[in-house]
Design an enzyme around this catalytic site. Structure first.
Site, short mmCIF file in Angstrom:
data_model
loop_
_atom_site.label_atom_id
_atom_site.label_comp_id
_atom_site.label_asym_id
_atom_site.label_seq_id
_atom_site.Cartn_x
_atom_site.Cartn_y
_atom_site.Cartn_z
N HIS A 92 0.81 -1.22 0.00
CA HIS A 92 0.00 0.00 0.00
C HIS A 92 0.84 1.26 0.00
O HIS A 92 0.31 2.37 -0.08
CB HIS A 92 -1.04 0.02 1.13
CG HIS A 92 -0.46 0.13 2.50
ND1 HIS A 92 -0.32 1.35 3.12
CD2 HIS A 92 0.03 -0.80 3.34
CE1 HIS A 92 0.22 1.16 4.31
NE2 HIS A 92 0.45 -0.12 4.47
N HIS A 117 7.93 6.65 4.07
CA HIS A 117 7.04 6.19 2.99
C HIS A 117 6.25 7.39 2.46
O HIS A 117 6.33 8.48 3.02
CB HIS A 117 6.10 5.10 3.51
CG HIS A 117 5.22 5.57 4.61
ND1 HIS A 117 5.55 5.43 5.94
CD2 HIS A 117 4.04 6.25 4.60
CE1 HIS A 117 4.61 5.98 6.69
NE2 HIS A 117 3.67 6.49 5.90
N HIS A 119 2.51 8.98 0.48
CA HIS A 119 1.08 8.86 0.15
C HIS A 119 0.82 9.73 -1.07
O HIS A 119 1.37 10.83 -1.17
CB HIS A 119 0.22 9.35 1.32
CG HIS A 119 0.44 8.59 2.59
ND1 HIS A 119 -0.29 7.47 2.92
CD2 HIS A 119 1.34 8.76 3.59
CE1 HIS A 119 0.13 7.00 4.08
NE2 HIS A 119 1.12 7.76 4.51
N GLU A 130 -2.16 13.61 2.90
CA GLU A 130 -3.11 13.20 3.94
C GLU A 130 -3.57 14.41 4.72
O GLU A 130 -4.76 14.64 4.90
CB GLU A 130 -2.44 12.17 4.87
CG GLU A 130 -2.08 10.89 4.14
CD GLU A 130 -2.12 9.69 5.03
OE1 GLU A 130 -1.33 9.64 5.99
OE2 GLU A 130 -2.94 8.78 4.77
N HIS A 143 6.19 10.72 4.80
CA HIS A 143 6.20 10.50 6.24
C HIS A 143 7.51 9.85 6.68
O HIS A 143 7.90 8.84 6.11
CB HIS A 143 5.04 9.58 6.65
CG HIS A 143 3.71 10.27 6.59
ND1 HIS A 143 2.51 9.59 6.54
CD2 HIS A 143 3.41 11.59 6.56
CE1 HIS A 143 1.53 10.47 6.50
NE2 HIS A 143 2.04 11.69 6.50
N THR A 216 -2.07 6.54 10.21
CA THR A 216 -3.14 6.79 9.24
C THR A 216 -3.53 5.53 8.47
O THR A 216 -4.28 5.59 7.51
CB THR A 216 -2.74 7.91 8.25
OG1 THR A 216 -1.62 7.46 7.49
CG2 THR A 216 -2.39 9.19 8.98
ZN LIG Z 1 2.03 7.57 6.28
#
Ligand SMILES: [Zn+2]
Length: 321
Positions: A92, A117, A119, A130, A143, A216
């Site tokens: 993911h 990582h 998003h 986010e 992040h 999250t």
């Molecule tokens: Zn994250």
């Protein structure tokens, strides 16, 4: 613009062809793509429906200036190129494991780096950050996850504790365009030579949002002390596109490949909490008295000027007679 950053992001994005690594459960596969996506999380992971959830929207009503918020100090962030980072696709997101020699100071505890990582959104809607600011999404979000190494032996022990984690978040927006060439082989894991991880952060490290929130992704433990830098970092359109189009949630030989897109969680309710900010926001309110003051002083100066001219003229006239 930190050129190195652009290079690193494209390396991250172009692992691209990286398909999900072995040992993935359907759970992680379905995190964002399941029938109801994140709406179904609380059923299996009760914390996801609980308090102190992240991400959130930063808007004026919840922001409070705190002069005690010092810039963070980064220890061991400049990793020599002889060391290597492991980069994996965990189904993911794309995740890079960090060196335990990296840590941050100027938080209530010392926190040691664990992984970073990203998003992101999709190529039709590049709104994948986010956290949002005044309701506005950024293109993507980075992040950098740390755990409280003063109290806990590792991230697993720390991740469900209230003071367990500290995450640094960098908002990414599309800026300068650079050319990147996209030739990549299919890997499960990629090794990236060490680099100065601080180059992934914005130049202004002293201006940030600080609040207590959560992971999250499931299990959404409310264990994260968030630091979201105020200033976004720019990436190129090509790099963003690479991120949005080249990653897959499914394994290499899957007959129905599933693109890894929109792997961000929606903003959460922010019940009676405050976000502390390390910077002062200029609003329109103090501008008006300032402007008024300016007008008043101009008027006074004009009146004085006219009076002086009149006085001089009067004096000259008087002298002539
Ligand atoms: Zn994250």
């Amino acid at each position: 613009v930190p050129v190195n950053f652009l290079q690193k992001i494209s390396e991250l994005a172009l692992i691209s062809v990286l398909t999900a690594s072995e040992g993935l459960t359907n759970v992680s596969l379905l995190i964002h793509t399941g029938p109801d996506g994140e709406k179904a999380w609380p059923k299996k992971y009760p914390f996801c429906g609980g308090v102190f959830q992240s991400p959130i929207d930063f808007h004026k009503a919840i922001l409070q200036y705190d002069s005690n918020l010092l810039p963070l100090e980064f220890i061991g962030y400049d990793v020599p190129s002889t060391d290597q980072f492991t980069l994996i696709n965990n189904g993911h997101s794309v995740k890079m494991y960090l060196s335990p020699a990296m840590s941050i100071r100027n938080l209530p505890f010392e926190y040691t780096a664990s992984q970073l990582h990203l998003h992101w959104g999709n190529q039709n809607k590049s709104e994948g950050s986010e956290h949002t600011v005044g309701g506005k999404h950024f293109a993507a979000e980075l992040h950098i996850v740390h755990y409280n190494s003063e109290k806990y032996p590792d991230i697993t022990a720390a991740m469900d504790k209230a003071d367990g984690l500290a995450v640094l978040a960098v908002l990414l927006e599309v800026g300068c365009r650079i050319f990147i060439f996209c030739l990549f082989r299919v890997y499960q894991k990629v090794l990236v030579p060490g680099f100065n991880v601080q180059e992934l952060l914005p130049d202004r490290l002293d201006e940030y949002y600080r609040y207590e929130g959560s992971l999250t992704t499931p299990p959404c433990y409310p264990s994260v002390l968030w630091t979201v830098f105020r200033h976004p970092v720019k990436i190129s359109q090509e790099q963003l596109l690479a991120l949005e189009t080249a990653m897959y949630c499914t394994e290499r030989d899957d007959p129905e490949p599933l693109e890894m897109v929109d792997n961000f969680r929606n903003v959460q309710d922010f019940h009676e909490r405050l976000v502390f900010i390390s910077f002062l926001v200029l609003t329109l309110v103090p501008v008006f008295p300032l402007f008024l003051g300016f007008v008043v002083s101009v008027v006074i100066a004009c009146v004085l000027g006219v009076l002086i001219i009149l006085a001089v003229a009067f004096w000259l006239l008087k002298k002539k007679r």
